[in-house]
Write an enzyme that holds these catalytic residues in place. Structure first.
Site, PDB file in Angstrom:
ATOM      1  N   CYS A  15     -13.378 -28.361  14.051  1.00  0.00           N
ATOM      2  CA  CYS A  15     -12.519 -29.352  13.372  1.00  0.00           C
ATOM      3  C   CYS A  15     -11.121 -28.766  13.176  1.00  0.00           C
ATOM      4  O   CYS A  15     -10.108 -29.439  13.406  1.00  0.00           O
ATOM      5  CB  CYS A  15     -13.108 -29.731  12.021  1.00  0.00           C
ATOM      6  SG  CYS A  15     -14.742 -30.472  12.082  1.00  0.00           S
ATOM      7  N   ASP A 451      10.453   6.331   0.014  1.00  0.00           N
ATOM      8  CA  ASP A 451      11.766   6.611  -0.550  1.00  0.00           C
ATOM      9  C   ASP A 451      11.504   7.438  -1.811  1.00  0.00           C
ATOM     10  O   ASP A 451      10.536   7.160  -2.538  1.00  0.00           O
ATOM     11  CB  ASP A 451      12.474   5.300  -0.893  1.00  0.00           C
ATOM     12  CG  ASP A 451      13.847   5.529  -1.479  1.00  0.00           C
ATOM     13  OD1 ASP A 451      14.539   6.432  -1.009  1.00  0.00           O
ATOM     14  OD2 ASP A 451      14.204   4.797  -2.427  1.00  0.00           O
ATOM     15  N   ASP A 649      16.865  -0.952   0.141  1.00  0.00           N
ATOM     16  CA  ASP A 649      15.782  -0.634   1.070  1.00  0.00           C
ATOM     17  C   ASP A 649      15.437  -1.784   2.007  1.00  0.00           C
ATOM     18  O   ASP A 649      14.545  -1.641   2.848  1.00  0.00           O
ATOM     19  CB  ASP A 649      14.507  -0.237   0.293  1.00  0.00           C
ATOM     20  CG  ASP A 649      14.664   1.096  -0.418  1.00  0.00           C
ATOM     21  OD1 ASP A 649      15.461   1.914   0.067  1.00  0.00           O
ATOM     22  OD2 ASP A 649      14.006   1.303  -1.449  1.00  0.00           O
TER      23      ASP A 649
END
Length: 774
Positions: A15, A451, A649
């Protein structure tokens, strides 16, 4: 634009594929992502070419219902779900009741004493005929109770897009038609007084199989729906966090209103024990707010004037007023729910093969069933099996078994149920994973690049030493603070704070220049790293010696330049977060390589990395060079995850295979990240990757089960093991060979879907990465 629609009538993966195919064919539709689990779809299309009605009509033409998505409250959703489950249970119980009576009539005559009594009775033909008539009568209410399968199945077949219901409808109808043929034959035999024929015909009736197929399928669907509802429990609990009512100040008086009626810029009153209804900013007072439901942080957070509060969090003590800034779908909790639902509706790349198979699965099964029927008619007709003429009984049994045992549902549910549970559990732990693809990519990550500042360290810089050679330290500190006060950098703030703590007065420098990644410059002073100092003049051996010692100790050392001479040194430290080392160790145990990127010099960076157990270090990196580092690692053939605090970032987060934004519980709209961590805890990075690995493993288990189930049982149902002789039993029916009855086939089909859902529910036991202290 993207728009969401509700889709009604989807029962299986076929379906789902039919709806996606119908919508994707529309000129102007860029993508159609259909969710079998959510009974919805998200369509991306060109507004100038396509409108809502075109999309809705295409779905309806495929045999399904469609309407624009209505964003209902959790209570409305739960009420509908409970009502549907209650209706389903009622129908299943009635069906089982009628089926039990039918089985009494079907199997009763096989009991030796009953069989002997019937054989001895002069009314044997009439007893057999009455018995079969009773079965036919009991079959009718079972079909009525389960009519949805037949309506959906034959409608889809008529649209040339058959689905799972088509298999159920065809199998049950085929068994019924054969039974009716036998029933008419019994009437003819009865009219001819052929008692032996009546007895023989009564043993070949398939009304019990015709009844069992829809009954067992409905029973399986009920259990599947119950289990599936548990997969959305995490989302439901998130949606239920906001209170029904709240207290606002209107006309200077406290007024109780529905949460939905709160407007932006209104003032809300919060007292001890109350749950915050919408997002806002504290105007006055204070509170200790439990934010664990949003960020996973177990310790209540102190809130004062100017602090932000978010919906769904609970005030433990204190009272305050806050101004409403976000309501409705713009609140943090609503965005989290939307994000989790979007992730649940998304597709994992590994599921695409299952989608392609699902699209052709049902037509293929129908063809296999027809081949099975034809082949066994030929084999029995040529005497290959025991009969010397075509064996209709065996041929129909095997063809119907193929139809009802084949299960596209397990294929369709394999991925979405695991993603739904995974995203929900992640949200409970403050881990928001944005898509199914993010789960899969996270499981393949080789290198996790952190970082440093604000991610592995607290980002709370403090001045450890302020050294000045042959100058008045207070005068120099006053001048340096005046320059640094013009900058928003964490180190600058730490120096300004240190000056204030020392009681030093200063004035902001009128002449200021910020050199990113290096330092700052005023009218007569320059403060920054060693390369920056050397650009501005010379650095004496005494300063260099002190600088080297600080760097080896893991401290960030800045040189104070006046004119072109170095006159001093500032030593700044940033403490590592509590679980930083544990996070690194956990990632290494998972087989990930951990690396760190920082603007610090090599010696300082190495010292910090060594304390945390990190081997690979990228030091002296400017903010705009992080993305280059990620690219370099990728070019070496490794998959990279970048973990940052969201400040400068975005390029690196976007470039990475997996971008992880940490400590952004109230900033969940960071578009560049794949994973958002609510708490400022690096251990959650390890938890996110552990959860991803478990979800992907669960998906693979589900897909393997779904494929193996069909690969093994379809040949079995088709009679591939007919040559294996066995005693006739409940498994094989009247056959003395290893074959399946339609009853067992329908039961197995139901069980396969439930198994997939139950396997996914095991993910609910995920507890995240724990430290030894915890």
């Amino acid at each position: 634009m993207k728009k969401k629609y509700d889709v009604r009538g989807m029962m299986c993966a076929a379906c789902q594929a039919n709806v996606a195919r119908a919508v994707s064919k529309i000129d102007g539709v860029e993508s159609a992502n259909v969710s079998l689990l959510g009974k919805s779809m998200v369509v991306e299309f060109d507004e100038s070419k396509v409108d809502d009605q075109t999309i809705i009509s295409s779905v309806e033409s495929a045999g399904y219902g469609c309407s624009i998505y209505i964003n209902e409250s959790v209570r409305q959703i739960q009420a509908k779900r409970e009502k549907a489950l209650a209706t389903s249970l009622r129908n299943v119980l009635w069906s089982l009741g009628f089926l039990a009576l039918l089985m009494v009539f079907s199997m009763g005559p096989m009991i030796p004493p009953v069989m002997a009594a019937i054989d001895a009775s002069p009314y044997m033909p009439f007893i057999c005929f009455g018995n079969v008539t009773a079965q036919l009568v009991l079959l009718v209410p079972i079909f009525i109770l389960n009519r949805a399968h037949f309506v959906s199945g034959f409608r889809a077949l008529g649209k040339l897009h058959p689905n799972m219901d088509s298999l159920v409808a065809l199998g049950s109808t085929a068994a019924t038609l054969y039974g009716l043929y036998i029933y008419v034959s019994m009437i003819v035999a009865l009219a001819s007084s052929d008692a032996e024929a009546v007895m023989r015909y009564s043993m070949n009736i398939y009304f019990e199989s015709a009844a069992m197929i829809p009954t067992f399928i409905s029973l399986g669907k009920y259990f599947e729906a119950r289990a599936t509802s548990k997969t959305t429990a995490s989302i439901a609990s998130l949606m239920a966090l906001t209170p029904d009512v709240a207290i606002v100040l209107r006309g200077g008086e406290e007024t109780e209103v529905q949460t939905e009626a709160i407007l932006e810029d209104e003032t809300v009153v919060i007292k001890p024990g109350m749950t915050i209804p919408v997002d806002g900013v504290v105007l006055s007072g204070y509170g200790s707010v439990d934010q664990s439901a949003i960020s996973g942080e177990s310790v209540p957070v102190y809130k004062k004037e100017g602090d932000k509060v978010v919906a769904g969090t609970t005030n433990k003590e204190g009272s305050f007023l806050f101004r409403v800034t976000e309501v409705g779908r713009d609140t943090t909790i609503s965005k989290i729910v939307d994000l989790v639902q979007e992730a649940s509706d998304s597709k994992a790349p590994m599921a695409r093969l299952a989608d392609r198979i699902s699209a052709i699965f049902v037509p293929s099964v129908i063809v296999i069933s027809l081949i099975t029927f034809t082949l066994w008619m030929l084999l029995s007709g040529f005497g290959v099996v025991s009969s010397t003429r075509p064996d209709w009984n065996l041929s129909i049994q095997l063809a119907v078994s193929v139809l009802v045992i084949s299960c596209p549902c397990a294929l369709g549910l394999a991925t979405p149920v695991a993603i739904m549970v995974g995203t929900g559990i992640g949200a409970e732990h403050g881990i928001l994973i944005k898509s199914a693809e993010a789960f899969e990519r996270s499981s393949k990550v080789d290198v996790v690049l952190f970082d440093k500042t604000g991610t592995l360290t607290k980002g709370e810089m403090r001045v450890k030493d302020f050294l000045v050679f042959n100058e008045d330290v207070h005068c120099v500190l006053s001048d340096v603070a005046g320059v640094e006060s013009c900058s928003e950098h964490p180190i600058s703030k730490a120096i300004v704070r240190y000056a204030k703590e020392q009681g030093i007065e200063f004035e902001r420098s009128l002449d200021f220049e910020n050199v990113p990644g290096k330092g700052v410059r005023g009218s007569s002073y320059a403060i920054g790293n060693l390369p920056f100092a050397l650009e501005n003049g010379s650095v004496g051996p005494k300063v260099l010696s002190e600088l080297e010692q600080r760097q080896e100790a893991g401290e960030t050392a800045l040189v104070i330049m006046r004119g072109n001479q170095a006159i001093g040194l500032i030593s700044v430290t940033d403490e590592a977060k509590k679980h930083a080392r544990a996070a690194v160790e956990s990632l290494k145990k998972m087989g990930k390589q951990v690396a760190m990127v920082t603007g610090d010099n090599e010696k300082t960076a190495r010292a910090i990395a060594s304390n945390l157990g990190i081997d690979e270090v990228h030091a002296g990196v400017l903010p705009d060079q992080k993305e280059q580092i990620v690219r370099q690692i990728q070019e070496s053939g490794r998959s990279v995850a970048f973990v940052g605090d969201g400040i400068n970032d975005a390029p690196a987060l976007t470039r990475a295979d997996v971008g992880v934004a940490i400590g952004a519980g109230t900033e969940i709209a960071i578009e560049s990240s794949d994973i958002v961590l609510g708490r400022n805890d690096p251990l959650d990075v390890a938890s996110a990757f552990a959860l991803s690995a478990k979800v992907v493993r669960n998906i693979k288990q589900n897909l393997t089960w779904a494929f193996l189930y069909n690969v093994i049982l379809i040949p079995l149902a088709a009679g591939a093991f007919y040559a294996v002789a066995v005693e006739p039993n409940w498994f094989t029916g009247s056959q003395a060979h290893l074959v399946l009855t339609p009853m067992i086939g329908s039961f197995a089909m139901s069980l396969s879907s439930v198994t997939v859902v139950l396997n996914a529910l095991r993910l609910r036991f995920f507890k995240g990465i724990q430290t030894k202290e915890e």
